[in-house]
Scaffold this active site. Structure first.
Site, mmCIF file in Angstrom:
data_model
loop_
_atom_site.group_PDB
_atom_site.id
_atom_site.type_symbol
_atom_site.label_atom_id
_atom_site.label_comp_id
_atom_site.label_asym_id
_atom_site.label_seq_id
_atom_site.Cartn_x
_atom_site.Cartn_y
_atom_site.Cartn_z
ATOM 1 N N HIS A 23 6.952 41.322 2.424
ATOM 2 C CA HIS A 23 7.802 41.895 3.466
ATOM 3 C C HIS A 23 8.562 40.807 4.214
ATOM 4 C CE1 HIS A 23 5.265 40.498 6.790
ATOM 5 N NE2 HIS A 23 4.227 40.850 6.044
ATOM 6 N N GLU A 136 -2.224 44.944 3.284
ATOM 7 C CA GLU A 136 -2.797 43.679 3.734
ATOM 8 C C GLU A 136 -4.304 43.823 3.986
ATOM 9 O OE1 GLU A 136 -3.001 40.644 3.598
ATOM 10 O OE2 GLU A 136 -1.273 39.956 4.760
#
Length: 248
Positions: A23, A136
């Protein structure tokens, strides 16, 4: 001429091309560079992209468009956190909506996640699928806790959330941080699952920890030079191309 022991051949139909993307810059990245303890701040809950992060998205979008990669991708898989979904739709989506264009359902609603951006169209782009397995490390850090799927569906109407079982984030715990080993194992299971899908070219938008831990596990089976290359840390909004092969 002697045969090279290190070479191998695989039929093309037994290979998949995957495009791994971390990201773009999130608000937690900025605060974390100042003070690592800020990752535990409730103010960073489900961190969104910064304005600089959106600039990174625009640059990567221009690259994948110019090189023709955007037209090759059959599926975009994204971690179901705000910053990854913003990155995914910004890079691989159908572009900003303009007056008179029917883009329903939208990939991203106007201004979603403090973005200050125009709505993003779902026209002329691959399908988008949210998958928990590529998120994550979970636990402790509020920036890694996702919002409800109900909320996300209003912000990203054209993303498919059907594989996510729970509306609220039941994986995140305030006092227990997922181990590196658990993330790596989860990542390898994710790629095993990806192998079972029919798409040959897939983009995956994920996170530093997930990518770093998973690729390091795969690197252990490779030559040291390849291991070193796989083990390099991803920069924000960096894209790397890999070939996925089932050696079994």
């Amino acid at each position: 001429m002697e045969a090279g022991a290190g070479t191998a051949l695989y039929p093309l139909h037994r290979c998949k091309t995957i495009y791994l993307v971390r990201h773009a810059q999130g608000i937690h990245n900025v605060e974390g560079e100042k003070d690592q303890t800020s990752f535990m701040s409730p103010a960073l809950l489900d961190a969104h992209l910064t304005s600089f992060g959106w600039n990174q998205v625009d640059c990567l979008r221009e690259h994948v468009t110019k090189c023709g990669l955007a037209k090759k991708i059959e599926l975009v898989i994204t971690s179901p956190l705000l910053r990854t979904m913003q990155t995914a739709v910004g890079v691989f989506g159908g572009g900003n909506c303009t007056d008179g264009v029917n883009a329903s359902p939208l990939l991203m609603a106007e201004g979603a996640g403090h973005s200050g951006r125009q709505a993003i169209s779902s026209l002329n782009c691959p399908p988008f699928l949210a998958v928990e397995a590529c998120r994550e490390h979970v636990g402790v850090n509020p920036c890694d806790k996702r919002s409800s799927i109900t909320k996300y569906r209003t912000l990203f109407p054209a993303i498919d959330f059907s594989l996510i079982e729970n509306d609220e984030d039941v994986l995140w715990e305030p006092d227990v941080r997922e181990s590196d080993e658990s993330v790596a194992a989860r990542g390898m299971k994710f790629f095993d699952w990806l192998w079972t899908r029919e798409e040959k070219e897939t983009a995956i938008v994920s996170h530093w920890g997930f990518l770093y831990r998973t690729l390091n596990m795969y690197g252990k089976e490779c030559h040291p030079t390849v291991d070193e290359e796989l083990g390099k840390e991803f920069a924000n909004c960096e894209l790397r191309s890999m070939v996925l092969v089932d050696r079994r």
